[in-house]
Scaffold this motif. Structure first.
Motif, PDB file in Angstrom:
ATOM      1  N   LEU A 113       3.670   1.546  -8.646  1.00  0.00           N
ATOM      2  CA  LEU A 113       4.841   0.655  -8.657  1.00  0.00           C
ATOM      3  C   LEU A 113       5.390   0.446  -7.247  1.00  0.00           C
ATOM      4  CD1 LEU A 113       6.950   1.493 -11.857  1.00  0.00           C
ATOM      5  CD2 LEU A 113       5.258  -0.322 -11.494  1.00  0.00           C
ATOM      6  N   HIS A 114       5.258   1.472  -6.396  1.00  0.00           N
ATOM      7  CA  HIS A 114       5.721   1.315  -5.014  1.00  0.00           C
ATOM      8  C   HIS A 114       4.881   0.268  -4.283  1.00  0.00           C
ATOM      9  CE1 HIS A 114       7.664   5.625  -4.963  1.00  0.00           C
ATOM     10  NE2 HIS A 114       8.086   4.856  -5.956  1.00  0.00           N
ATOM     11  N   ALA A 115       3.568   0.333  -4.468  1.00  0.00           N
ATOM     12  CA  ALA A 115       2.694  -0.660  -3.831  1.00  0.00           C
ATOM     13  C   ALA A 115       2.995  -2.056  -4.376  1.00  0.00           C
ATOM     14  CB  ALA A 115       1.225  -0.296  -4.073  1.00  0.00           C
ATOM     15  N   PHE A 150       0.864  -1.188   0.000  1.00  0.00           N
ATOM     16  CA  PHE A 150       0.000   0.000   0.000  1.00  0.00           C
ATOM     17  C   PHE A 150       0.894   1.229   0.000  1.00  0.00           C
ATOM     18  CE2 PHE A 150      -2.324   3.361   2.294  1.00  0.00           C
ATOM     19  CZ  PHE A 150      -3.450   3.442   1.496  1.00  0.00           C
ATOM     20  N   ASP A 151       0.500   2.263  -0.743  1.00  0.00           N
ATOM     21  CA  ASP A 151       1.319   3.475  -0.757  1.00  0.00           C
ATOM     22  C   ASP A 151       0.444   4.682  -1.075  1.00  0.00           C
ATOM     23  OD1 ASP A 151       3.708   4.865  -0.437  1.00  0.00           O
ATOM     24  OD2 ASP A 151       4.222   4.756  -2.559  1.00  0.00           O
ATOM     25  N   VAL A 152       0.902   5.842  -0.625  1.00  0.00           N
ATOM     26  CA  VAL A 152       0.213   7.112  -0.874  1.00  0.00           C
ATOM     27  C   VAL A 152       1.258   8.175  -1.214  1.00  0.00           C
ATOM     28  CG1 VAL A 152      -1.102   9.002   0.197  1.00  0.00           C
ATOM     29  CG2 VAL A 152      -1.680   6.634   0.751  1.00  0.00           C
ATOM     30  N   HIS A 153       0.986   8.987  -2.209  1.00  0.00           N
ATOM     31  CA  HIS A 153       1.796  10.186  -2.437  1.00  0.00           C
ATOM     32  C   HIS A 153       0.860  11.373  -2.616  1.00  0.00           C
ATOM     33  CE1 HIS A 153       6.010   8.714  -2.959  1.00  0.00           C
ATOM     34  NE2 HIS A 153       5.355   7.571  -3.023  1.00  0.00           N
ATOM     35  N   ARG A 154       1.314  12.519  -2.104  1.00  0.00           N
ATOM     36  CA  ARG A 154       0.461  13.719  -2.189  1.00  0.00           C
ATOM     37  C   ARG A 154       0.766  14.486  -3.471  1.00  0.00           C
ATOM     38  NH1 ARG A 154      -0.071  17.337   1.826  1.00  0.00           N
ATOM     39  NH2 ARG A 154       0.663  16.012   3.534  1.00  0.00           N
TER      40      ARG A 154
HETATM   41 MG    MG Z   1       6.069   5.576  -2.236  1.00  0.00          MG
END
Ligand code: MG
Length: 393
Positions: free
Chosen positions: A274-276, A240-244
């Motif tokens: 891709l990070h997730a 799981f990942d989040v970017h603002r």
């Molecule tokens: Mg990330």
């Protein structure tokens, strides 16, 4: 137990791994004999040795190898605590005898003799053989014969059906009282097919204990593939990942540049999908997380394309003998619209991961205007990876 009775002294037990064979029926790994073929990220030989080194009742392990295989053997056994390898003879029997002679100076109570090409031997099987040695000078693991047996003539025509009730298939490790098997090998004039036969020939009693179907001998390239299949287990990992959002004109999603009125903030290219995906694969193999492999403090990853994170996770998976069965990525945002780019994203992730596009899924959803994604403050992504990896015991 009365005060006069002593508990039985615990017998010393050494192991001979017979690894000197040339394996004429095996050709999957080019010139290397089957015991040096890779199986789930490790050589067959190393796996066989491991099973015994990890057993607390085993004192030492000695391998008998072919003189031509010295470099292969050294590479396959790096870091393992073994006795110095002994060179094999012209036949298996001679090789085993060389091994026994090398152990003679330390006169173990018992010896287990094992084919290097049976890498799936486990502790329970070793225990059964060792328990049997309390009752007989020779013990072999054996399995019943399931198929009907036919005796044939030289042209392949059946002469007779052989009753199978009293027949068993012999496996290894074969266990022996050391002095008995050494004497039998020294006296053996005939060529015999296994060590139990050597003891039988010398009049020694050989007991059978239950073998294990999984403990089959790798003789052909097909056997190696079959063994690989039985060793694999399915695992899943999630990421799981989040970017603002910040000021910009595009976002990177699944390695695809998607035009947008803002961009995602991050040390790398902030490809949240891709990070997730990377974390999902790392999770499936218990290899930590993306931050541990690619610290944001490392200037090497400044504005880096996130392709390399996923590629690295795939490399770690493959190094463990694993393969990606499926990767399912969900992108969570109100904007930009993902569907026009979905096909390109699947193709891009397939290329980075080195798998067929049929093993990938990219989908998107909104949160109906709720929460930070609903307010278009950023993009979230989650991924589930399903992998097949060799089971580690
Ligand atoms: Mg990330």
């Amino acid at each position: 137990m009365s005060a006069l009775q002593q508990p039985p002294a615990s017998p010393t037990c050494d192991v001979i791994i017979v690894a000197a064979g040339r394996g004429q029926r095996f050709s999957a790994s080019g010139d290397a004999p089957k015991q040096y073929a890779m199986l789930g990220g490790e050589t067959v030989l190393r796996r066989s040795i491991h099973a015994f080194l990890g057993h607390n009742a085993i004192r030492s392990v000695l391998a008998v190898i072919h003189a031509d295989d010295r470099a292969l053997f050294d590479a396959a056994t790096t870091g393992l605590k073994l006795r110095p390898a002994v060179m094999g003879g012209a036949t298996r029997q001679e090789s085993v005898r060389n091994g026994l002679e090398a152990l003679a100076q330390d006169s173990p109570s018992w010896v287990l003799i094992h084919d290097a090409a049976r890498p799936s031997v486990d502790k329970a099987l070793i225990d059964r053989v060792m328990d049997g040695l309390r009752h007989a000078p020779g013990v072999i693991p054996a399995l019943p014969v399931a198929d009907t047996l036919k005796r044939i003539d030289a042209s392949g025509v059946v002469n007779a059906t052989v009753p199978r009730d009293a027949l068993m298939r012999a496996q290894t490790p074969q266990g022996f009282h050391f002095d008995k098997i050494l004497a039998a090998h020294r006296a053996a004039a005939l060529a015999l097919t296994d060590d139990a036969a050597v003891l039988e020939h010398a009049g020694g009693r050989v007991l059978t204990v239950a073998g294990a179907e999984g403990n089959f001998k790798i003789t052909t390239a097909e056997d190696l593939m079959r063994m690989e299949q039985t060793m694999l287990e399915t695992r899943t990992g999630q990421g799981f990942d989040v970017h603002r959002f910040t000021a910009g004109d595009h976002v990177m999603l699944c390695g695809v540049r998607v035009p947008h009125s803002q961009t995602l903030l991050g040390h790398s290219d902030a490809d949240v999908a891709l990070h997730a995906a990377t974390d999902a694969i790392l999770g499936a193999i218990g290899a930590g997380d993306i931050g541990a492999h690619f610290p944001p403090s490392d200037p090497a990853y400044k504005n880096a394309p996130s392709d390399k994170f996923l590629a690295r996770a795939m490399q770690l998976l493959r190094a463990r003998g694993g393969a990606l069965t499926h990767l399912d990525i969900t992108i969570i945002c109100e904007k930009p619209k993902v569907s026009p780019h979905r096909e390109a994203m699947v193709a891009r992730v397939a290329a980075i991961a080195g798998v067929d596009a049929s093993r990938l899924s990219v989908k998107a959803t909104t949160t109906e205007g709720l929460g930070f994604t609903g307010r278009s403050e950023g993009i979230a992504a989650q991924a589930v990876a399903t992998v097949r990896v060799p089971a580690q015991n």
